[in-house]
Design a protein around this motif. Structure first.
Motif, PDB file in Angstrom:
ATOM      1  N   GLN A 101      -4.040  13.832  -6.414  1.00 33.40           N
ATOM      2  CA  GLN A 101      -3.972  14.872  -5.502  1.00 33.40           C
ATOM      3  C   GLN A 101      -4.480  14.386  -4.116  1.00 33.40           C
ATOM      4  OE1 GLN A 101      -2.264  17.580  -6.379  1.00 33.40           O
ATOM      5  NE2 GLN A 101      -2.294  16.597  -8.506  1.00 33.40           N
ATOM      6  N   GLU A 102      -5.337  15.121  -3.634  1.00 35.58           N
ATOM      7  CA  GLU A 102      -5.926  14.966  -1.977  1.00 35.58           C
ATOM      8  C   GLU A 102      -7.001  13.469  -2.304  1.00 35.58           C
ATOM      9  OE1 GLU A 102      -5.396  16.467   0.783  1.00 35.58           O
ATOM     10  OE2 GLU A 102      -3.888  17.595  -0.415  1.00 35.58           O
ATOM     11  N   GLN A 103      -7.051  13.256  -3.209  1.00 38.11           N
ATOM     12  CA  GLN A 103      -7.928  11.966  -3.147  1.00 38.11           C
ATOM     13  C   GLN A 103      -7.456  10.690  -3.855  1.00 38.11           C
ATOM     14  OE1 GLN A 103     -11.241  11.578  -2.345  1.00 38.11           O
ATOM     15  NE2 GLN A 103     -10.931  13.579  -1.415  1.00 38.11           N
ATOM     16  N   THR A 104      -6.232  10.456  -3.043  1.00 41.96           N
ATOM     17  CA  THR A 104      -5.592   9.140  -3.214  1.00 41.96           C
ATOM     18  C   THR A 104      -6.291   7.991  -2.967  1.00 41.96           C
ATOM     19  OG1 THR A 104      -4.768   9.260  -1.068  1.00 41.96           O
ATOM     20  CG2 THR A 104      -3.287  10.101  -3.007  1.00 41.96           C
ATOM     21  N   PRO A 105      -6.360   6.818  -3.610  1.00 39.17           N
ATOM     22  CA  PRO A 105      -7.318   5.930  -3.284  1.00 39.17           C
ATOM     23  C   PRO A 105      -7.535   5.371  -1.816  1.00 39.17           C
ATOM     24  CG  PRO A 105      -6.247   5.467  -5.223  1.00 39.17           C
ATOM     25  CD  PRO A 105      -5.480   6.410  -4.811  1.00 39.17           C
ATOM     26  N   CYS A 106      -6.249   5.310  -1.259  1.00 37.31           N
ATOM     27  CA  CYS A 106      -6.310   4.965   0.311  1.00 37.31           C
ATOM     28  C   CYS A 106      -6.901   6.080   1.215  1.00 37.31           C
ATOM     29  CB  CYS A 106      -4.742   4.664   0.666  1.00 37.31           C
ATOM     30  SG  CYS A 106      -3.768   6.017   0.811  1.00 37.31           S
ATOM     31  N   VAL A 107      -6.788   7.232   1.065  1.00 35.43           N
ATOM     32  CA  VAL A 107      -7.366   8.275   1.499  1.00 35.43           C
ATOM     33  C   VAL A 107      -9.006   8.354   1.356  1.00 35.43           C
ATOM     34  CG1 VAL A 107      -7.401  11.076   2.053  1.00 35.43           C
ATOM     35  CG2 VAL A 107      -5.434   9.703   1.845  1.00 35.43           C
ATOM     36  N   ARG A 108      -9.301   8.300   0.260  1.00 33.61           N
ATOM     37  CA  ARG A 108     -10.808   8.389  -0.043  1.00 33.61           C
ATOM     38  C   ARG A 108     -11.401   7.239   0.543  1.00 33.61           C
ATOM     39  NH1 ARG A 108     -10.089   8.324  -5.530  1.00 33.61           N
ATOM     40  NH2 ARG A 108     -10.230   6.029  -5.840  1.00 33.61           N
ATOM     41  N   VAL A 109     -10.860   5.915   0.349  1.00 38.66           N
ATOM     42  CA  VAL A 109     -11.486   4.583   1.176  1.00 38.66           C
ATOM     43  C   VAL A 109     -11.680   4.952   2.539  1.00 38.66           C
ATOM     44  CG1 VAL A 109      -9.734   2.991   1.504  1.00 38.66           C
ATOM     45  CG2 VAL A 109     -11.937   2.332   0.818  1.00 38.66           C
ATOM     46  N   CYS A 110     -10.612   5.488   3.191  1.00 41.96           N
ATOM     47  CA  CYS A 110     -10.614   5.623   4.651  1.00 41.96           C
ATOM     48  C   CYS A 110     -11.775   6.782   5.134  1.00 41.96           C
ATOM     49  CB  CYS A 110      -9.185   6.401   5.070  1.00 41.96           C
ATOM     50  SG  CYS A 110      -9.094   6.442   6.822  1.00 41.96           S
TER      51      CYS A 110
ATOM     52  N   GLU B 146     -19.558   6.994  10.299  1.00 45.70           N
ATOM     53  CA  GLU B 146     -19.812   7.284  11.544  1.00 45.70           C
ATOM     54  C   GLU B 146     -19.768   8.675  12.032  1.00 45.70           C
ATOM     55  OE1 GLU B 146     -16.716   5.394  13.730  1.00 45.70           O
ATOM     56  OE2 GLU B 146     -17.048   3.339  12.825  1.00 45.70           O
ATOM     57  N   SER B 147     -20.062   9.640  10.867  1.00 47.26           N
ATOM     58  CA  SER B 147     -20.029  10.862  10.806  1.00 47.26           C
ATOM     59  C   SER B 147     -18.456  11.544  11.448  1.00 47.26           C
ATOM     60  CB  SER B 147     -21.103  11.276  11.767  1.00 47.26           C
ATOM     61  OG  SER B 147     -22.214  11.064  10.985  1.00 47.26           O
ATOM     62  N   LYS B 148     -17.491  10.886  10.990  1.00 41.65           N
ATOM     63  CA  LYS B 148     -16.225  11.249  11.415  1.00 41.65           C
ATOM     64  C   LYS B 148     -15.419  11.313  10.209  1.00 41.65           C
ATOM     65  CE  LYS B 148     -15.918   8.570  15.943  1.00 41.65           C
ATOM     66  NZ  LYS B 148     -15.245   7.646  16.386  1.00 41.65           N
ATOM     67  N   SER B 149     -14.234  12.170  10.290  1.00 44.22           N
ATOM     68  CA  SER B 149     -13.341  11.987   8.850  1.00 44.22           C
ATOM     69  C   SER B 149     -12.376  11.227   8.996  1.00 44.22           C
ATOM     70  CB  SER B 149     -12.769  13.592   8.836  1.00 44.22           C
ATOM     71  OG  SER B 149     -11.651  13.613   9.702  1.00 44.22           O
TER      72      SER B 149
ATOM     73  N   SER C 132      -8.618  12.263  15.807  1.00 43.97           N
ATOM     74  CA  SER C 132     -10.041  12.161  16.059  1.00 43.97           C
ATOM     75  C   SER C 132     -10.406  10.936  16.283  1.00 43.97           C
ATOM     76  CB  SER C 132     -10.589  12.743  14.475  1.00 43.97           C
ATOM     77  OG  SER C 132     -10.224  11.913  13.665  1.00 43.97           O
ATOM     78  N   SER C 133      -9.643   9.741  15.961  1.00 47.48           N
ATOM     79  CA  SER C 133     -10.018   8.428  16.127  1.00 47.48           C
ATOM     80  C   SER C 133      -8.969   7.543  15.989  1.00 47.48           C
ATOM     81  CB  SER C 133     -11.315   8.164  14.914  1.00 47.48           C
ATOM     82  OG  SER C 133     -11.665   7.074  15.153  1.00 47.48           O
ATOM     83  N   GLY C 134      -8.839   6.277  16.129  1.00 49.05           N
ATOM     84  CA  GLY C 134      -7.876   5.368  16.061  1.00 49.05           C
ATOM     85  C   GLY C 134      -8.251   4.570  14.747  1.00 49.05           C
ATOM     86  N   CYS C 135      -7.250   3.747  14.326  1.00 48.79           N
ATOM     87  CA  CYS C 135      -7.356   3.017  13.075  1.00 48.79           C
ATOM     88  C   CYS C 135      -8.104   1.616  13.406  1.00 48.79           C
ATOM     89  CB  CYS C 135      -6.147   2.646  12.504  1.00 48.79           C
ATOM     90  SG  CYS C 135      -5.866   1.558  11.184  1.00 48.79           S
TER      91      CYS C 135
END
Length: 180
Positions: free
Chosen positions: A44-53, A60-63, A79-82
């Motif tokens: 669902q919303e917690q795929t490994p890549c999204v979770r680690v990101c 840094e208190s960012k999403s 919100s930010s860059g990669c």
């Protein structure tokens, strides 16, 4: 809408139908379209890549910048860059994001970064170099945004596609275009 800037930004923002900027380190788009949806279905919303990101940016208190929409993972630079840290590739269980590419420092983006001259403040003779300043802080002397005089910024070939300039631009004039 909160203010006039957001209203005009929404009106002037170019519409790109069907284009989603994919995460870095994906050179085989077939694998992405074939297997990425399986991860989303499973986790669902917690795929490994999204979770680690999320974990990296939470320090840094960012999403995180990896998001899910239409059963696909995409990158959102608002919100930010990669950071091009490669953690998403290391976390990918299907090897859709290639860990080997992280060692080569080759993000294999599916987009190119462009400046929209119609909305860019500098192109309209307003002194603005926000994109150049943020690029300088990321790349140092090898900055990827160069100005002709005080105006007319251009993205150079050495752009790494980190997207830091996209969220920093007050006019939202820096856009992503699909790479052929």
């Amino acid at each position: 809408m909160r203010n006039r800037r957001e209203l005009f930004t929404a009106l002037l923002k170019p519409k790109q139908k069907g284009f989603m900027p994919l995460p870095p380190y994906n050179s085989n788009r077939f694998l992405f379209s074939e297997f990425c949806g399986q991860c989303i279905t499973q986790w669902q919303e917690q795929t490994p890549c999204v979770r680690v990101c999320e974990e990296i940016y939470n320090k840094e208190s960012k999403s995180g910048i990896l998001k899910i929409a239409d059963n696909k993972v995409y990158i959102d630079f608002t919100s930010s860059g990669c950071k091009l840290c490669g953690e998403c590739a290391r976390a990918c269980p299907k090897d859709v994001l290639e860990e080997e590419s992280t060692k080569e420092q080759n993000p294999n983006w599916n987009f190119v970064v462009k400046i929209n001259a119609l909305t860019c403040l500098a192109y309209h003779k307003t002194l603005c170099c926000t994109c150049k300043d943020i690029c300088y802080s990321i790349l140092g002397k090898n900055q990827a945004i160069a100005f002709s005089g005080l105006f007319y910024p251009e993205i150079q070939e050495n752009c790494i596609g980190c997207g830091e300039c996209i969220g920093a631009c007050p006019a939202r004039a820096i856009v992503l275009e699909s790479k052929e």
